[in-house]
Write a protein that holds these residues in place. Structure first.
Motif, PDB file in Angstrom:
ATOM      1  N   GLN A   1       0.829  -1.197   0.000  1.00  0.00           N
ATOM      2  CA  GLN A   1       0.000   0.000   0.000  1.00  0.00           C
ATOM      3  C   GLN A   1       0.869   1.255   0.000  1.00  0.00           C
ATOM      4  N   ASP A   2       1.977   1.233   0.740  1.00  0.00           N
ATOM      5  CA  ASP A   2       2.835   2.408   0.786  1.00  0.00           C
ATOM      6  C   ASP A   2       3.739   2.492  -0.445  1.00  0.00           C
ATOM      7  N   GLY A   3       4.047   1.373  -1.075  1.00  0.00           N
ATOM      8  CA  GLY A   3       4.975   1.378  -2.194  1.00  0.00           C
ATOM      9  C   GLY A   3       4.324   1.116  -3.527  1.00  0.00           C
ATOM     10  N   GLY A   4       3.017   1.203  -3.608  1.00  0.00           N
ATOM     11  CA  GLY A   4       2.344   0.837  -4.839  1.00  0.00           C
ATOM     12  C   GLY A   4       1.895   2.005  -5.680  1.00  0.00           C
ATOM     13  N   HIS A   5       2.528   3.166  -5.555  1.00  0.00           N
ATOM     14  CA  HIS A   5       2.090   4.343  -6.294  1.00  0.00           C
ATOM     15  C   HIS A   5       2.763   4.400  -7.667  1.00  0.00           C
ATOM     16  N   THR A   6       2.063   5.013  -8.613  1.00  0.00           N
ATOM     17  CA  THR A   6       2.544   5.101  -9.991  1.00  0.00           C
ATOM     18  C   THR A   6       2.607   6.565 -10.417  1.00  0.00           C
ATOM     19  N   VAL A   7       3.684   6.925 -11.094  1.00  0.00           N
ATOM     20  CA  VAL A   7       3.819   8.247 -11.707  1.00  0.00           C
ATOM     21  C   VAL A   7       3.877   8.032 -13.213  1.00  0.00           C
ATOM     22  N   THR A   8       2.905   8.599 -13.916  1.00  0.00           N
ATOM     23  CA  THR A   8       2.843   8.498 -15.373  1.00  0.00           C
ATOM     24  C   THR A   8       3.165   9.863 -15.964  1.00  0.00           C
ATOM     25  N   LEU A   9       4.144   9.887 -16.849  1.00  0.00           N
ATOM     26  CA  LEU A   9       4.591  11.130 -17.473  1.00  0.00           C
ATOM     27  C   LEU A   9       4.368  11.054 -18.974  1.00  0.00           C
ATOM     28  N   ASN A  10       3.580  11.964 -19.484  1.00  0.00           N
ATOM     29  CA  ASN A  10       3.359  12.114 -20.919  1.00  0.00           C
ATOM     30  C   ASN A  10       4.170  13.319 -21.365  1.00  0.00           C
ATOM     31  N   PHE A  11       4.792  13.222 -22.529  1.00  0.00           N
ATOM     32  CA  PHE A  11       5.642  14.304 -23.008  1.00  0.00           C
ATOM     33  C   PHE A  11       5.106  14.860 -24.314  1.00  0.00           C
ATOM     34  N   ASP A  12       5.025  16.176 -24.350  1.00  0.00           N
ATOM     35  CA  ASP A  12       4.634  16.911 -25.548  1.00  0.00           C
ATOM     36  C   ASP A  12       5.925  17.354 -26.220  1.00  0.00           C
ATOM     37  N   VAL A  13       6.258  16.703 -27.345  1.00  0.00           N
ATOM     38  CA  VAL A  13       7.512  16.992 -28.044  1.00  0.00           C
ATOM     39  C   VAL A  13       7.222  17.592 -29.416  1.00  0.00           C
ATOM     40  N   GLY A  14       8.146  18.384 -29.931  1.00  0.00           N
ATOM     41  CA  GLY A  14       7.970  18.986 -31.243  1.00  0.00           C
ATOM     42  C   GLY A  14       8.415  18.058 -32.362  1.00  0.00           C
TER      43      GLY A  14
ATOM     44  N   VAL B   1       6.411   5.509 -17.326  1.00  0.00           N
ATOM     45  CA  VAL B   1       5.685   5.150 -16.112  1.00  0.00           C
ATOM     46  C   VAL B   1       6.671   4.612 -15.087  1.00  0.00           C
ATOM     47  N   PHE B   2       6.675   5.224 -13.908  1.00  0.00           N
ATOM     48  CA  PHE B   2       7.447   4.728 -12.771  1.00  0.00           C
ATOM     49  C   PHE B   2       6.457   4.074 -11.824  1.00  0.00           C
ATOM     50  N   ARG B   3       6.667   2.802 -11.506  1.00  0.00           N
ATOM     51  CA  ARG B   3       5.723   2.027 -10.694  1.00  0.00           C
ATOM     52  C   ARG B   3       6.301   1.693  -9.320  1.00  0.00           C
TER      53      ARG B   3
ATOM     54  N   SER C   1       9.509  18.498 -14.105  1.00  0.00           N
ATOM     55  CA  SER C   1       8.162  18.243 -13.604  1.00  0.00           C
ATOM     56  C   SER C   1       7.473  19.559 -13.276  1.00  0.00           C
ATOM     57  N   ASN C   2       6.164  19.530 -13.288  1.00  0.00           N
ATOM     58  CA  ASN C   2       5.320  20.720 -13.089  1.00  0.00           C
ATOM     59  C   ASN C   2       5.528  21.760 -14.186  1.00  0.00           C
ATOM     60  N   ASN C   3       6.231  21.378 -15.275  1.00  0.00           N
ATOM     61  CA  ASN C   3       6.605  22.325 -16.334  1.00  0.00           C
ATOM     62  C   ASN C   3       7.334  23.529 -15.743  1.00  0.00           C
ATOM     63  N   ALA C   4       8.115  23.253 -14.698  1.00  0.00           N
ATOM     64  CA  ALA C   4       8.885  24.292 -14.020  1.00  0.00           C
ATOM     65  C   ALA C   4       9.961  24.846 -14.954  1.00  0.00           C
ATOM     66  N   VAL C   5      10.300  26.090 -14.742  1.00  0.00           N
ATOM     67  CA  VAL C   5      11.309  26.771 -15.552  1.00  0.00           C
ATOM     68  C   VAL C   5      12.422  27.251 -14.626  1.00  0.00           C
ATOM     69  N   GLY C   6      13.650  27.045 -15.059  1.00  0.00           N
ATOM     70  CA  GLY C   6      14.789  27.518 -14.284  1.00  0.00           C
ATOM     71  C   GLY C   6      15.149  28.942 -14.643  1.00  0.00           C
ATOM     72  N   ASN C   7      15.982  29.542 -13.808  1.00  0.00           N
ATOM     73  CA  ASN C   7      16.485  30.882 -14.054  1.00  0.00           C
ATOM     74  C   ASN C   7      18.009  30.784 -14.117  1.00  0.00           C
ATOM     75  N   MET C   8      18.561  30.865 -15.307  1.00  0.00           N
ATOM     76  CA  MET C   8      20.004  30.727 -15.508  1.00  0.00           C
ATOM     77  C   MET C   8      20.505  29.362 -15.029  1.00  0.00           C
ATOM     78  N   GLY C   9      19.729  28.321 -15.300  1.00  0.00           N
ATOM     79  CA  GLY C   9      20.086  26.958 -14.912  1.00  0.00           C
ATOM     80  C   GLY C   9      18.834  26.122 -14.779  1.00  0.00           C
ATOM     81  N   PRO C  10      18.981  24.928 -14.270  1.00  0.00           N
ATOM     82  CA  PRO C  10      17.805  24.066 -14.137  1.00  0.00           C
ATOM     83  C   PRO C  10      16.808  24.617 -13.119  1.00  0.00           C
TER      84      PRO C  10
ATOM     85  N   VAL D   1      -0.169   9.456  -9.824  1.00  0.00           N
ATOM     86  CA  VAL D   1       0.028  10.817 -10.316  1.00  0.00           C
ATOM     87  C   VAL D   1       0.281  10.767 -11.817  1.00  0.00           C
ATOM     88  N   ALA D   2      -0.263  11.740 -12.553  1.00  0.00           N
ATOM     89  CA  ALA D   2       0.028  11.874 -13.984  1.00  0.00           C
ATOM     90  C   ALA D   2       0.325  13.334 -14.281  1.00  0.00           C
TER      91      ALA D   2
END
Length: 137
Positions: free
Chosen positions: A20-33, A69-71, A107-116, A130-131
């Protein structure tokens, strides 16, 4: 022999609580050009790991339909760094000044300032599945 059976029974009953504590999934979809190459993804579980580039998991997906997908993740805070490996050499290319020449995202479509992007803006909490859709730019 009796203690071995008891240990096996305890492990059997303890497994669902751990799952139950280790069964979470993160699904990442990427919008690429561009649909060539691969999207390379690194998952981090702390600010120190983020700054030290010590990921807890890595994955790659074809840019033709990039989904990663990270499971079986434990609940907690995570953040993602990703880049579009357009030329397929397995590394992020940069110009002589260290500025990336291949598209990237956080993640979160975060933007860096002069770096990551910082851990604080890229971090998200996993307490269930989470997706996210990330724009590679």
């Amino acid at each position: 022999m009796k203690s071995l059976a008891c240990a096996a029974a305890l492990a059997l009953f303890a497994a669902p609580a751990f799952a139950q504590d280790g069964g979470h999934t993160v699904t990442l979809n990427f919008d690429v050009g561009v649909r060539d190459g691969q999207v390379m993804v690194a998952l981090f579980d702390s600010a120190d790991a983020w700054r030290g580039d010590r990921s807890v998991a890595r994955a790659a997906a074809s840019a033709a339909g990039p989904v990663v997908v990270f499971r079986d993740l434990p609940a907690g805070d995570y953040a993602v760094k990703a880049f579009h490996d357009v030329d397929g050499d397995g590394r992020m290319d940069a110009n002589p000044f260290g500025i990336p020449t291949e598209p990237y995202a956080f993640s979160n479509n975060a933007v860096g300032n002069m770096g990551p992007a910082s851990w604080e803006v890229a971090r998200f909490t996993v307490s269930g599945d989470v997706a996210q859709t990330l724009r590679i730019r």
